[in-house]
Design a protein around this motif. Structure first.
Motif, PDB file in Angstrom:
ATOM      1  N   LEU A   1       0.827  -1.201   0.000  1.00 55.94           N
ATOM      2  CA  LEU A   1       0.000   0.000   0.000  1.00 55.94           C
ATOM      3  C   LEU A   1       0.868   1.260   0.000  1.00 55.94           C
ATOM      4  N   ASP A   2       2.005   1.218   0.694  1.00 59.85           N
ATOM      5  CA  ASP A   2       2.924   2.359   0.674  1.00 59.85           C
ATOM      6  C   ASP A   2       3.399   2.659  -0.751  1.00 59.85           C
ATOM      7  N   VAL A   3       3.570   1.608  -1.543  1.00 59.84           N
ATOM      8  CA  VAL A   3       4.025   1.799  -2.921  1.00 59.84           C
ATOM      9  C   VAL A   3       2.894   2.305  -3.812  1.00 59.84           C
ATOM     10  N   MET A   4       1.680   1.849  -3.531  1.00 65.00           N
ATOM     11  CA  MET A   4       0.553   2.133  -4.422  1.00 65.00           C
ATOM     12  C   MET A   4      -0.150   3.446  -4.124  1.00 65.00           C
ATOM     13  N   ALA A   5      -0.126   3.884  -2.871  1.00 67.60           N
ATOM     14  CA  ALA A   5      -0.971   5.003  -2.445  1.00 67.60           C
ATOM     15  C   ALA A   5      -0.302   6.350  -2.740  1.00 67.60           C
ATOM     16  N   PHE A   6      -0.604   6.913  -3.887  1.00 70.35           N
ATOM     17  CA  PHE A   6      -0.096   8.246  -4.216  1.00 70.35           C
ATOM     18  C   PHE A   6      -1.043   8.878  -5.237  1.00 70.35           C
ATOM     19  N   SER A   7      -0.990  10.188  -5.311  1.00 70.55           N
ATOM     20  CA  SER A   7      -1.835  10.916  -6.251  1.00 70.55           C
ATOM     21  C   SER A   7      -0.984  11.405  -7.414  1.00 70.55           C
ATOM     22  N   THR A   8      -1.611  11.513  -8.569  1.00 70.69           N
ATOM     23  CA  THR A   8      -0.931  12.035  -9.744  1.00 70.69           C
ATOM     24  C   THR A   8      -1.788  13.143 -10.359  1.00 70.69           C
ATOM     25  N   PRO A   9      -1.186  14.066 -11.081  1.00 70.65           N
ATOM     26  CA  PRO A   9      -1.966  15.124 -11.725  1.00 70.65           C
ATOM     27  C   PRO A   9      -3.061  14.539 -12.619  1.00 70.65           C
ATOM     28  N   GLY A  10      -4.236  15.110 -12.504  1.00 71.00           N
ATOM     29  CA  GLY A  10      -5.364  14.635 -13.294  1.00 71.00           C
ATOM     30  C   GLY A  10      -6.283  13.712 -12.539  1.00 71.00           C
ATOM     31  N   ASP A  11      -5.883  13.252 -11.351  1.00 75.49           N
ATOM     32  CA  ASP A  11      -6.769  12.406 -10.552  1.00 75.49           C
ATOM     33  C   ASP A  11      -8.007  13.195 -10.139  1.00 75.49           C
ATOM     34  N   ALA A  12      -9.134  12.497 -10.045  1.00 72.36           N
ATOM     35  CA  ALA A  12     -10.381  13.151  -9.644  1.00 72.36           C
ATOM     36  C   ALA A  12     -10.332  13.625  -8.199  1.00 72.36           C
ATOM     37  N   ALA A  13      -9.506  12.977  -7.371  1.00 73.48           N
ATOM     38  CA  ALA A  13      -9.363  13.362  -5.966  1.00 73.48           C
ATOM     39  C   ALA A  13      -7.920  13.120  -5.553  1.00 73.48           C
ATOM     40  N   THR A  14      -7.489  13.802  -4.510  1.00 76.74           N
ATOM     41  CA  THR A  14      -6.134  13.624  -4.001  1.00 76.74           C
ATOM     42  C   THR A  14      -6.181  12.903  -2.669  1.00 76.74           C
ATOM     43  N   LEU A  15      -5.127  12.160  -2.373  1.00 75.31           N
ATOM     44  CA  LEU A  15      -5.051  11.397  -1.137  1.00 75.31           C
ATOM     45  C   LEU A  15      -4.494  12.254  -0.014  1.00 75.31           C
ATOM     46  N   PRO A  16      -4.893  11.967   1.221  1.00 75.36           N
ATOM     47  CA  PRO A  16      -4.296  12.681   2.358  1.00 75.36           C
ATOM     48  C   PRO A  16      -2.858  12.240   2.567  1.00 75.36           C
ATOM     49  N   ALA A  17      -2.141  12.971   3.414  1.00 75.82           N
ATOM     50  CA  ALA A  17      -0.766  12.597   3.724  1.00 75.82           C
ATOM     51  C   ALA A  17      -0.743  11.235   4.396  1.00 75.82           C
ATOM     52  N   PRO A  18       0.271  10.414   4.138  1.00 73.63           N
ATOM     53  CA  PRO A  18       0.350   9.089   4.769  1.00 73.63           C
ATOM     54  C   PRO A  18       0.540   9.230   6.275  1.00 73.63           C
ATOM     55  N   PRO A  19       0.194   8.197   7.043  1.00 71.14           N
ATOM     56  CA  PRO A  19       0.386   8.267   8.498  1.00 71.14           C
ATOM     57  C   PRO A  19       1.861   8.313   8.857  1.00 71.14           C
ATOM     58  N   ALA A  20       2.147   8.710  10.082  1.00 73.71           N
ATOM     59  CA  ALA A  20       3.531   8.782  10.548  1.00 73.71           C
ATOM     60  C   ALA A  20       4.192   7.418  10.421  1.00 73.71           C
ATOM     61  N   GLY A  21       5.367   7.396   9.802  1.00 76.13           N
ATOM     62  CA  GLY A  21       6.051   6.129   9.591  1.00 76.13           C
ATOM     63  C   GLY A  21       5.503   5.334   8.431  1.00 76.13           C
ATOM     64  N   TYR A  22       4.555   5.900   7.697  1.00 76.95           N
ATOM     65  CA  TYR A  22       3.899   5.253   6.570  1.00 76.95           C
ATOM     66  C   TYR A  22       3.120   4.017   7.036  1.00 76.95           C
ATOM     67  N   PHE A  23       2.452   3.374   6.082  1.00 76.27           N
ATOM     68  CA  PHE A  23       1.559   2.262   6.443  1.00 76.27           C
ATOM     69  C   PHE A  23       2.328   1.086   7.042  1.00 76.27           C
ATOM     70  N   ARG A  24       3.581   0.902   6.611  1.00 79.00           N
ATOM     71  CA  ARG A  24       4.349  -0.227   7.140  1.00 79.00           C
ATOM     72  C   ARG A  24       4.530  -0.109   8.648  1.00 79.00           C
ATOM     73  N   ALA A  25       4.592   1.131   9.172  1.00 79.18           N
ATOM     74  CA  ALA A  25       4.721   1.313  10.614  1.00 79.18           C
ATOM     75  C   ALA A  25       3.413   0.966  11.325  1.00 79.18           C
ATOM     76  N   CYS A  26       2.294   1.197  10.658  1.00 74.06           N
ATOM     77  CA  CYS A  26       0.993   0.899  11.278  1.00 74.06           C
ATOM     78  C   CYS A  26       0.853  -0.588  11.563  1.00 74.06           C
ATOM     79  N   ALA A  27       1.401  -1.420  10.683  1.00 79.37           N
ATOM     80  CA  ALA A  27       1.299  -2.872  10.870  1.00 79.37           C
ATOM     81  C   ALA A  27       2.152  -3.362  12.025  1.00 79.37           C
ATOM     82  N   GLY A  28       2.995  -2.495  12.581  1.00 84.74           N
ATOM     83  CA  GLY A  28       3.871  -2.910  13.665  1.00 84.74           C
ATOM     84  C   GLY A  28       3.512  -2.313  15.008  1.00 84.74           C
TER      85      GLY A  28
END
Length: 268
Positions: free
Chosen positions: A20-47
């Motif tokens: 998910l850390d690799v996949m979750a990003f926004s690019t120009p032209g997207d209909a919506a933008t994603l919020p900032a990732p959590p502290a330490g990114y998603f991999r930290a959440c799993a720990g």
């Protein structure tokens, strides 16, 4: 308003977070933008531990297989044992969304460009959906989209008290390949598909994150998934909760079969 988004499929919650850390990003032209990732990114959440959460359990629906209901009940008991506050959640009826959901689904199928000469190569269900989608005009489409948005807001409000909502991922254990297909009646195939997964469209409509975990096995050894749907943009909470459940009740890890070695070509 679409009905799908790309998501990770992995053997462990930690691998899910990494992908998910690799996949979750926004690019120009997207209909919506994603919020900032959590502290330490998603991999930290799993720990890290999720802390005590409020978990709502959707009620058993008519036609739900006993093993699917058992999977949900055992997971609810496990969650309570881990210190979470587990209570019954109010029901929702698939009839709340299915008519408009079907309109949007069929129009999305019809909108995919397919050369006319190759249309006959599509599956009967896909051809049926495309034919049905072409029957709807712009007014019907936007009426369905507005109705689905209102339904999504109502569903989010209904479950706003919970940090996550628990249910079986599907109403039946894994079925033989093709068992939902009626080759002579694509509409029946479509209705069987909706009946098999009556709750997964909830996240499709609201955009809330969901995670499916293989926490239960039937007496025959077939996996039964349980689904947890979290608050909007709180994927990190679901990953922490999923990792906690995985540690408490690990599921079998099937080894990956190595690819057959390709014969080397001899230079000539």
């Amino acid at each position: 308003l679409g009905l799908a988004t790309a998501g990770p499929l992995a053997r462990t919650v930690a691998d899910t977070a990494l992908l998910l850390d690799v996949m979750a990003f926004s690019t120009p032209g997207d209909a919506a933008t994603l919020p900032a990732p959590p502290a330490g990114y998603f991999r930290a959440c799993a720990g890290r531990a999720p802390g005590p959460l409020r978990i709502g359990v959707l009620p058993r629906t008519e036609g739900q297989h006993p093993e699917a209901a058992l999977a949900c009940r055992r997971t609810a008991e496990l969650l309570a044992g881990l210190g979470h506050h587990v209570t019954d959640a109010p029901p929702y009826d698939p009839a709340e969304y299915q008519p408009d959901f079907s309109v949007l689904w069929s129009v999305l199928a019809a909108a995919v460009p397919v050369p006319a000469a190759r249309e006959a190569l599509l599956l009967p269900l896909t051809r049926w959906l495309r034919d049905r989608g072409r029957e709807h005009d712009a007014v019907r489409l936007y009426t369905a989209m507005a109705s689905l948005s209102a339904t999504a807001r109502a569903l989010c409000h209904r479950y706003a008290h919970f940090d996550a909502v628990l249910s079986p991922t599907t109403d039946q254990p894994p079925l033989p390949i093709g068992s939902l297909t009626d080759p002579d009646d694509p509409e029946r195939t479509f209705l069987r598909m909706l009946a098999h997964t009556p709750r997964t469209p909830l996240a499709n409509l609201t955009g809330q994150p969901s995670i499916s975990l293989p926490l239960h096995r039937t007496p025959d050894g077939l996996p039964i998934g349980v689904m947890l749907t979290g608050r909007l943009h709180e994927e990190g909470v679901l990953l922490s909760l999923g990792a906690q459940l995985e540690q408490a009740r690990p599921w079998p890890r099937h080894a990956v079969r190595p690819l057959a070695a390709r014969p080397e070509r001899t230079a000539r």
